[in-house]
Design an enzyme around this catalytic site. Structure first.
Site, mmCIF file in Angstrom:
data_model
loop_
_atom_site.group_PDB
_atom_site.id
_atom_site.type_symbol
_atom_site.label_atom_id
_atom_site.label_comp_id
_atom_site.label_asym_id
_atom_site.label_seq_id
_atom_site.Cartn_x
_atom_site.Cartn_y
_atom_site.Cartn_z
ATOM 1 N N ASN A 138 -41.591 40.278 22.347
ATOM 2 C CA ASN A 138 -41.139 39.209 23.252
ATOM 3 C C ASN A 138 -41.607 37.806 22.846
ATOM 4 O OD1 ASN A 138 -43.710 39.922 24.085
ATOM 5 N ND2 ASN A 138 -43.318 39.485 26.236
ATOM 6 N N LYS A 161 -48.598 45.958 12.793
ATOM 7 C CA LYS A 161 -47.469 46.864 13.055
ATOM 8 C C LYS A 161 -46.690 46.221 14.200
ATOM 9 C CE LYS A 161 -45.825 49.627 15.766
ATOM 10 N NZ LYS A 161 -44.424 49.321 15.520
ATOM 11 N N HIS A 162 -45.602 45.576 13.840
ATOM 12 C CA HIS A 162 -44.849 44.818 14.839
ATOM 13 C C HIS A 162 -43.793 45.720 15.481
ATOM 14 C CE1 HIS A 162 -44.016 41.201 16.868
ATOM 15 N NE2 HIS A 162 -44.210 40.357 15.880
ATOM 16 N N GLY A 213 -48.332 45.302 24.688
ATOM 17 C CA GLY A 213 -47.065 46.004 24.898
ATOM 18 C C GLY A 213 -47.061 46.679 26.254
ATOM 19 N N GLU A 235 -53.449 44.640 26.034
ATOM 20 C CA GLU A 235 -52.742 43.621 26.831
ATOM 21 C C GLU A 235 -51.414 44.241 27.243
ATOM 22 O OE1 GLU A 235 -53.941 40.838 27.700
ATOM 23 O OE2 GLU A 235 -55.445 40.248 26.219
ATOM 24 N N LEU A 236 -51.334 44.687 28.492
ATOM 25 C CA LEU A 236 -50.179 45.507 28.889
ATOM 26 C C LEU A 236 -49.259 44.758 29.850
ATOM 27 C CD1 LEU A 236 -52.187 48.848 29.236
ATOM 28 C CD2 LEU A 236 -51.181 47.828 27.187
ATOM 29 N N CYS A 269 -44.839 38.949 29.952
ATOM 30 C CA CYS A 269 -45.778 39.776 30.734
ATOM 31 C C CYS A 269 -46.341 38.967 31.893
ATOM 32 C CB CYS A 269 -46.891 40.266 29.827
ATOM 33 S SG CYS A 269 -47.704 38.941 28.937
ATOM 34 N N GLU A 368 -42.496 46.877 36.744
ATOM 35 C CA GLU A 368 -42.318 45.577 36.079
ATOM 36 C C GLU A 368 -40.821 45.345 35.868
ATOM 37 O OE1 GLU A 368 -43.672 45.329 31.943
ATOM 38 O OE2 GLU A 368 -44.249 43.254 32.285
HETATM 39 P P1 NAD Z 1 -43.687 48.608 23.761
HETATM 40 O O1 NAD Z 1 -44.905 49.198 24.368
HETATM 41 O O2 NAD Z 1 -42.453 49.418 23.775
HETATM 42 O O3 NAD Z 1 -43.968 48.275 22.228
HETATM 43 C C1 NAD Z 1 -45.047 47.465 21.824
HETATM 44 C C2 NAD Z 1 -45.500 47.899 20.441
HETATM 45 O O4 NAD Z 1 -46.059 49.214 20.515
HETATM 46 C C3 NAD Z 1 -44.367 47.983 19.429
HETATM 47 O O5 NAD Z 1 -44.874 47.554 18.175
HETATM 48 C C4 NAD Z 1 -44.037 49.462 19.403
HETATM 49 O O6 NAD Z 1 -43.437 49.878 18.206
HETATM 50 C C5 NAD Z 1 -45.424 50.050 19.576
HETATM 51 N N1 NAD Z 1 -45.471 51.415 20.105
HETATM 52 C C6 NAD Z 1 -44.662 51.967 21.044
HETATM 53 N N2 NAD Z 1 -45.058 53.244 21.293
HETATM 54 C C7 NAD Z 1 -46.136 53.481 20.495
HETATM 55 C C8 NAD Z 1 -46.993 54.597 20.292
HETATM 56 N N3 NAD Z 1 -46.819 55.740 20.951
HETATM 57 N N4 NAD Z 1 -48.012 54.476 19.404
HETATM 58 C C9 NAD Z 1 -48.207 53.313 18.738
HETATM 59 N N5 NAD Z 1 -47.410 52.229 18.888
HETATM 60 C C10 NAD Z 1 -46.392 52.303 19.742
HETATM 61 O O7 NAD Z 1 -43.482 47.186 24.430
HETATM 62 P P2 NAD Z 1 -42.314 46.133 24.189
HETATM 63 O O8 NAD Z 1 -41.077 46.618 24.844
HETATM 64 O O9 NAD Z 1 -42.265 45.775 22.745
HETATM 65 O O10 NAD Z 1 -42.904 44.862 24.975
HETATM 66 C C11 NAD Z 1 -42.722 44.670 26.337
HETATM 67 C C12 NAD Z 1 -43.966 45.049 27.111
HETATM 68 O O11 NAD Z 1 -45.086 44.345 26.586
HETATM 69 C C13 NAD Z 1 -43.884 44.631 28.568
HETATM 70 O O12 NAD Z 1 -44.411 45.652 29.368
HETATM 71 C C14 NAD Z 1 -44.767 43.404 28.636
HETATM 72 O O13 NAD Z 1 -45.279 43.115 29.894
HETATM 73 C C15 NAD Z 1 -45.820 43.750 27.644
HETATM 74 N N6 NAD Z 1 -46.511 42.533 27.180
HETATM 75 C C16 NAD Z 1 -47.795 42.319 27.567
HETATM 76 C C17 NAD Z 1 -48.455 41.148 27.183
HETATM 77 C C18 NAD Z 1 -49.861 40.856 27.596
HETATM 78 O O14 NAD Z 1 -50.454 39.932 27.024
HETATM 79 N N7 NAD Z 1 -50.440 41.538 28.557
HETATM 80 C C19 NAD Z 1 -47.774 40.225 26.387
HETATM 81 C C20 NAD Z 1 -46.462 40.492 26.010
HETATM 82 C C21 NAD Z 1 -45.845 41.659 26.406
#
Ligand code: NAD
Length: 463
Positions: A138, A161-162, A213, A235-236, A269, A368
């Site tokens: 995001n 790992k993006h 994430g 950071e979720l 987030c 969310e």
């Molecule tokens: P996501 O959890 O789907 O993915 C984030 C990252 O994790 C990606 O690189 C993905 O490939 C990886 N990933 C997914 N499953 C994994 C696993 N089992 N093992 C290892 N890596 C894995 O999240 P998204 O859709 O990319 O981002 C949106 C989410 O991120 C929202 O919930 C948002 O609130 C949160 N977010 C939080 C913050 C914060 O600072 N708290 C900031 C930005 C986004």
């Protein structure tokens, strides 16, 4: 059934659904080649003086500013944020580099301590080694830089790992580091799909994990990191509550709550997501809030007049539509929006939407909402507002609107959230620690506290 192609990552423009580029995924068999290279670079890097690390950060800022247009365009075409906000994101990354270049050396300087009988001691901040950064799409540059910059200052190396939908941004970050003169291998991007990332966490040369994430992925990553006893910052997600108290400046509250909800096409987030409005202001707030949404222009994020672009992927728009429909079925009122121009599975747009009379038990309250949908909740007292704000599994950001600052501060102290804004909305800032509680994660990023998360805080006593 289509078998997913796990050998290639695609960069797909969410506006047009056109594939911009395809990249082969990293072969995990190469981990034992790449990680020793990164480790060797880190061991050299940790011997550098703070001033040398500052010089690299300053150089990163220069390269980011020079490549601003190219990088911002890449973010917009890969994940749909408006070009204006993408430029601001690159500026923020460069500013963070300058901030840590200036203040980082003091953050990693030894702290002297005098013990009894005149014995001396100090606390030093040593790097941990390789920090694995697992990042979301995001804010494809900012999320990474807010990890990489303090990590470099602390003497660490970073492996990125993006998210799978921003491979172009992921590779661009490595190239920015290279161009800025970072030692070879100090920062490496590995194009690895999420489900294969546990191999990276488990690798003995990875010392710690910085994850941003979703809460679901965070749980899995924390479990794997825990199994291998690796330090982890999470950071979720969030469902930030903003309390509009009975003495709020209504117009200010509407303006800030609209802006915050729509940050990044609603995919932030720390966007304000639940609005707990005192009953005496509820009607006027709702009317002004919906009127502001009605003025928004949705469309091509590359165009200067566009306020809201597409979501990052069509499946995200479909998920959001499902959350809105279920909330309405359970009694929420559709005040504005909520009708998609197409149900097409290739359409990533979701219209700005206002839901009224939202209550616990509805997805709009409990989950969310990652898109431009606001959940308005009517409350009848300050205590009820606080109780409802805290009736959430999340605890990332929050806000309080009141003309009485002392009152707002008392309320803020009772909110279970890592960040709070009074008469404003929450933004991340390198000078302030950033992070959450509850299902929004643990640990902090930014400021000296974030930098020290990835250090070995070493006590040294001199006899
Ligand atoms: P996501 O959890 O789907 O993915 C984030 C990252 O994790 C990606 O690189 C993905 O490939 C990886 N990933 C997914 N499953 C994994 C696993 N089992 N093992 C290892 N890596 C894995 O999240 P998204 O859709 O990319 O981002 C949106 C989410 O991120 C929202 O919930 C948002 O609130 C949160 N977010 C939080 C913050 C914060 O600072 N708290 C900031 C930005 C986004």
């Amino acid at each position: 059934m289509t078998v997913p192609d796990t050998s290639t990552l695609h960069s797909i423009n969410p506006l047009t659904q056109q594939t911009l580029a395809s990249y082969p995924v990293f072969d995990l068999a190469q981990l034992d080649v790449v990680l020793p290279q990164v480790s060797a670079a880190q061991q050299e890097w940790q011997l550098t003086l703070a001033q040398e690390r500052s010089a690299l950060l300053r150089s990163l800022a220069v390269v980011l500013r020079r490549r601003r247009e190219e990088l911002a365009t890449l973010a917009t075409t890969e994940m749909g944020k408006t070009l204006i906000s993408a430029r601001a994101e690159i500026d923020k990354c460069a500013d963070a580099c300058d901030y840590y270049a200036q203040h980082g050396p003091a953050m990693i300087a030894d702290d002297s301590v005098t013990l009894d009988n005149g014995r001396r001691a100090f606390v030093s901040y040593q790097p941990l080694g390789i920090v694995l950064a697992i990042m979301p799409w995001n804010f494809p540059f900012w999320q990474v830089f807010r990890c990489v910059v303090p990590a470099f200052m602390a003497g660490n190396a970073v492996v990125l790992k993006h998210a799978s939908n921003v491979p172009g941004c992921a590779l661009a970050i490595e190239s920015v580091c290279r161009e800025a003169g970072a030692p070879e291998h100090l920062m490496r991007t590995l194009l690895v799909p999420g489900h294969q990332a546990s191999a990276l966490i488990a690798h003995p040369l990875v010392s710690a994990v910085s994850f941003t994430g979703s809460t679901d992925a965070g749980r899995k990553i924390a479990a794997t990191a825990g199994q291998h006893l690796k330090k982890c910052v999470l950071e979720l997600g969030g469902s930030d509550a903003y309390l509009v108290l009975d003495d709020a400046d209504l117009d200010l509250a509407v303006e800030k709550c609209v802006t915050s909800r729509l940050l990044n096409n609603g995919q932030s987030c720390i966007a304000a997501k639940r609005f707990l409005i005192d009953n005496s202001l509820y009607g006027e707030f709702t009317q002004k809030y919906a009127a502001a949404f009605a003025r928004l222009s949705c469309g091509d994020p590359m165009l200067p007049g566009t306020d809201i672009g597409p979501l990052a992927r069509p499946d995200l728009a479909q998920d959001l539509a499902g959350q809105v429909a279920e909330s309405v079925r359970l009694g929420a009122v559709l005040v504005y929006g909520g009708v998609r121009t197409s149900d097409d599975s290739t359409d990533a747009f979701y219209p700005p939407t206002v839901l009224g009379e939202v209550r616990p038990g509805m997805p709009a309250f409990d989950e969310e909402l990652f898109g431009p949908v606001a959940a308005l909740v009517r409350v009848r007292s300050e205590d009820e507002a606080i109780a409802l704000a805290n009736q959430s599994c999340f605890g990332l950001g929050s806000g309080v609107f009141s003309r009485d600052e002392a009152r707002a501060r008392r309320v803020a102290a009772r909110l279970q959230a890592g960040n709070c804004a009074i008469n404003d909305f929450v933004r991340s800032d390198p000078r302030l620690p950033f992070g959450g509680v509850k299902d929004s994660g643990y640990g902090r990023e930014l400021s000296h506290l974030g930098l020290r998360e990835f250090t070995n805080i070493q006590s040294v006593v001199i006899g």
